[in-house]
Design a protein around this motif. Sequence first.
Motif, mmCIF file in Angstrom:
data_model
loop_
_atom_site.group_PDB
_atom_site.id
_atom_site.type_symbol
_atom_site.label_atom_id
_atom_site.label_comp_id
_atom_site.label_asym_id
_atom_site.label_seq_id
_atom_site.Cartn_x
_atom_site.Cartn_y
_atom_site.Cartn_z
ATOM 1 N N GLY A 149 6.955 -5.779 -7.074
ATOM 2 C CA GLY A 149 7.805 -6.712 -7.552
ATOM 3 C C GLY A 149 8.420 -7.786 -6.666
ATOM 4 O O GLY A 149 9.034 -8.869 -7.119
ATOM 5 N N ARG A 150 8.456 -7.558 -5.411
ATOM 6 C CA ARG A 150 9.153 -8.234 -4.403
ATOM 7 C C ARG A 150 8.301 -9.538 -3.923
ATOM 8 O O ARG A 150 6.944 -9.170 -3.519
ATOM 9 N N PRO A 151 8.740 -10.522 -3.618
ATOM 10 C CA PRO A 151 7.819 -11.746 -3.105
ATOM 11 C C PRO A 151 7.427 -10.997 -1.894
ATOM 12 O O PRO A 151 7.883 -10.399 -1.077
ATOM 13 N N ALA A 152 5.965 -11.648 -1.333
ATOM 14 C CA ALA A 152 5.371 -11.083 -0.059
ATOM 15 C C ALA A 152 6.089 -11.166 1.022
ATOM 16 O O ALA A 152 6.255 -10.364 2.144
ATOM 17 N N VAL A 153 6.875 -12.245 1.312
ATOM 18 C CA VAL A 153 7.852 -12.435 2.420
ATOM 19 C C VAL A 153 9.157 -11.350 2.641
ATOM 20 O O VAL A 153 8.917 -10.921 3.789
ATOM 21 N N LEU A 154 9.397 -11.015 1.381
ATOM 22 C CA LEU A 154 10.338 -9.989 1.764
ATOM 23 C C LEU A 154 9.783 -8.658 1.761
ATOM 24 O O LEU A 154 10.126 -7.760 2.573
ATOM 25 N N ALA A 155 8.674 -8.376 1.187
ATOM 26 C CA ALA A 155 7.983 -7.090 1.447
ATOM 27 C C ALA A 155 7.467 -6.887 2.958
ATOM 28 O O ALA A 155 7.440 -5.877 3.498
ATOM 29 N N ALA A 156 7.388 -8.110 3.552
ATOM 30 C CA ALA A 156 6.698 -7.931 4.972
ATOM 31 C C ALA A 156 7.892 -7.389 5.935
ATOM 32 O O ALA A 156 7.727 -6.648 6.795
ATOM 33 N N VAL A 157 9.193 -7.460 5.632
ATOM 34 C CA VAL A 157 10.316 -7.211 6.358
ATOM 35 C C VAL A 157 10.951 -5.885 5.732
ATOM 36 O O VAL A 157 11.827 -5.269 6.434
ATOM 37 N N GLY A 158 10.774 -5.897 4.563
ATOM 38 C CA GLY A 158 11.347 -4.785 3.778
ATOM 39 C C GLY A 158 10.802 -3.448 3.870
ATOM 40 O O GLY A 158 10.809 -2.276 3.792
ATOM 41 N N VAL B 51 0.683 -1.279 -0.102
ATOM 42 C CA VAL B 51 -0.165 0.079 -0.010
ATOM 43 C C VAL B 51 0.914 1.300 0.236
ATOM 44 O O VAL B 51 1.826 1.357 0.764
ATOM 45 N N LEU B 52 0.395 2.206 -0.780
ATOM 46 C CA LEU B 52 1.177 3.629 -0.903
ATOM 47 C C LEU B 52 0.085 4.634 -0.256
ATOM 48 O O LEU B 52 -1.005 4.786 -0.919
ATOM 49 N N PRO B 53 0.176 5.168 0.994
ATOM 50 C CA PRO B 53 -0.375 6.082 1.278
ATOM 51 C C PRO B 53 0.046 7.636 0.908
ATOM 52 O O PRO B 53 1.125 7.895 1.215
ATOM 53 N N VAL C 228 3.287 -1.251 3.967
ATOM 54 C CA VAL C 228 2.974 0.068 3.722
ATOM 55 C C VAL C 228 4.289 0.825 3.467
ATOM 56 O O VAL C 228 4.754 1.084 4.428
ATOM 57 N N VAL C 229 4.592 1.213 2.303
ATOM 58 C CA VAL C 229 5.513 1.862 2.145
ATOM 59 C C VAL C 229 5.537 3.472 2.517
ATOM 60 O O VAL C 229 4.445 3.928 2.765
ATOM 61 N N PRO C 230 6.664 4.024 2.572
ATOM 62 C CA PRO C 230 6.620 5.506 2.726
ATOM 63 C C PRO C 230 5.750 6.314 1.950
ATOM 64 O O PRO C 230 5.601 6.172 0.712
ATOM 65 N N GLY C 231 4.966 7.195 2.733
ATOM 66 C CA GLY C 231 3.933 7.842 1.922
ATOM 67 C C GLY C 231 4.551 9.048 1.669
ATOM 68 O O GLY C 231 5.694 9.481 1.925
ATOM 69 N N TRP C 232 3.374 10.039 0.977
ATOM 70 C CA TRP C 232 3.879 11.402 0.617
ATOM 71 C C TRP C 232 2.614 12.439 0.675
ATOM 72 O O TRP C 232 1.661 11.855 0.394
ATOM 73 N N PHE C 233 2.998 13.554 1.141
ATOM 74 C CA PHE C 233 2.113 14.779 1.421
ATOM 75 C C PHE C 233 2.336 15.766 0.613
ATOM 76 O O PHE C 233 3.728 16.278 0.424
ATOM 77 N N THR C 234 1.502 16.042 -0.098
ATOM 78 C CA THR C 234 1.735 17.159 -1.288
ATOM 79 C C THR C 234 0.674 18.317 -0.624
ATOM 80 O O THR C 234 -0.389 18.236 -0.595
ATOM 81 N N GLY D 17 9.671 14.029 -5.166
ATOM 82 C CA GLY D 17 9.229 13.247 -4.024
ATOM 83 C C GLY D 17 8.028 12.393 -4.600
ATOM 84 O O GLY D 17 8.252 11.043 -4.048
ATOM 85 N N LEU D 18 6.991 12.821 -5.421
ATOM 86 C CA LEU D 18 6.173 11.729 -5.769
ATOM 87 C C LEU D 18 6.601 10.578 -6.628
ATOM 88 O O LEU D 18 6.321 9.509 -6.529
ATOM 89 N N GLY D 19 7.228 11.124 -7.421
ATOM 90 C CA GLY D 19 8.083 10.079 -8.331
ATOM 91 C C GLY D 19 9.053 9.076 -7.561
ATOM 92 O O GLY D 19 8.924 7.906 -7.709
ATOM 93 N N GLN D 20 9.513 9.561 -6.564
ATOM 94 C CA GLN D 20 10.356 8.490 -5.742
ATOM 95 C C GLN D 20 9.619 7.673 -4.856
ATOM 96 O O GLN D 20 9.671 6.327 -5.012
ATOM 97 N N VAL D 21 8.538 8.115 -4.351
ATOM 98 C CA VAL D 21 7.457 6.981 -3.506
ATOM 99 C C VAL D 21 6.886 5.973 -4.448
ATOM 100 O O VAL D 21 6.408 4.986 -4.214
ATOM 101 N N VAL D 22 6.396 6.726 -5.609
ATOM 102 C CA VAL D 22 5.652 5.730 -6.722
ATOM 103 C C VAL D 22 6.513 4.721 -7.393
ATOM 104 O O VAL D 22 6.252 3.542 -7.329
#
Length: 184
Positions: free
Chosen positions: A175-184, A103-105, A134-140, A162-167
Amino acid sequence: MSVVLSVSGSPSPTSRTGRLLRHLDARLASLGHEVLPLDIRTVPAEALLGADFKHPAIVEATELFARADGIVVGTPVYKASYSGVLKALLDLLPQYALAGKTVLPLATGGTTAHVLAIDYALRPVLTSMGATHVVPGWFTLDKDIVVGDDGGLTIAPAAAEGLGQVVDTFSAALGRPAVLAAVG
């Protein structure tokens, strides 16, 4: 290819938040994702406010969340929190509707005083709904999003960067497997 659900939590048809999300949808599509837009303002109010879980629009929204690998959630900030229409929809989804999802907030608002709404209001709800990552979000800031007379969107350079970086971070996380995404 990942399926991305792009959810605009704005109640306004002329929302900068909604326009910003649709702009970012194009970037996600160019990165190879299938993007499904959802503007919560199009969901009938009686279904949202009446908690009508069986309403066709609520059933369809629930199916879109289930289908998606990743979710982009954008909201204007009102009174230091995310929008009421977004809250109403999230309340009608299954408790773990975001299980296994990245998720990207994103949030928009008139002042930097609201920048923490992502981390203190929105992120806890997304996490409680089972989001795997939940990846780092962005406030505009609203002033950094300019809608031209032709409907075109211009984003201030620093905000656009900043938006480009978070996207891009969100896209890479998909693209990462769910197991890696959970810890990354």
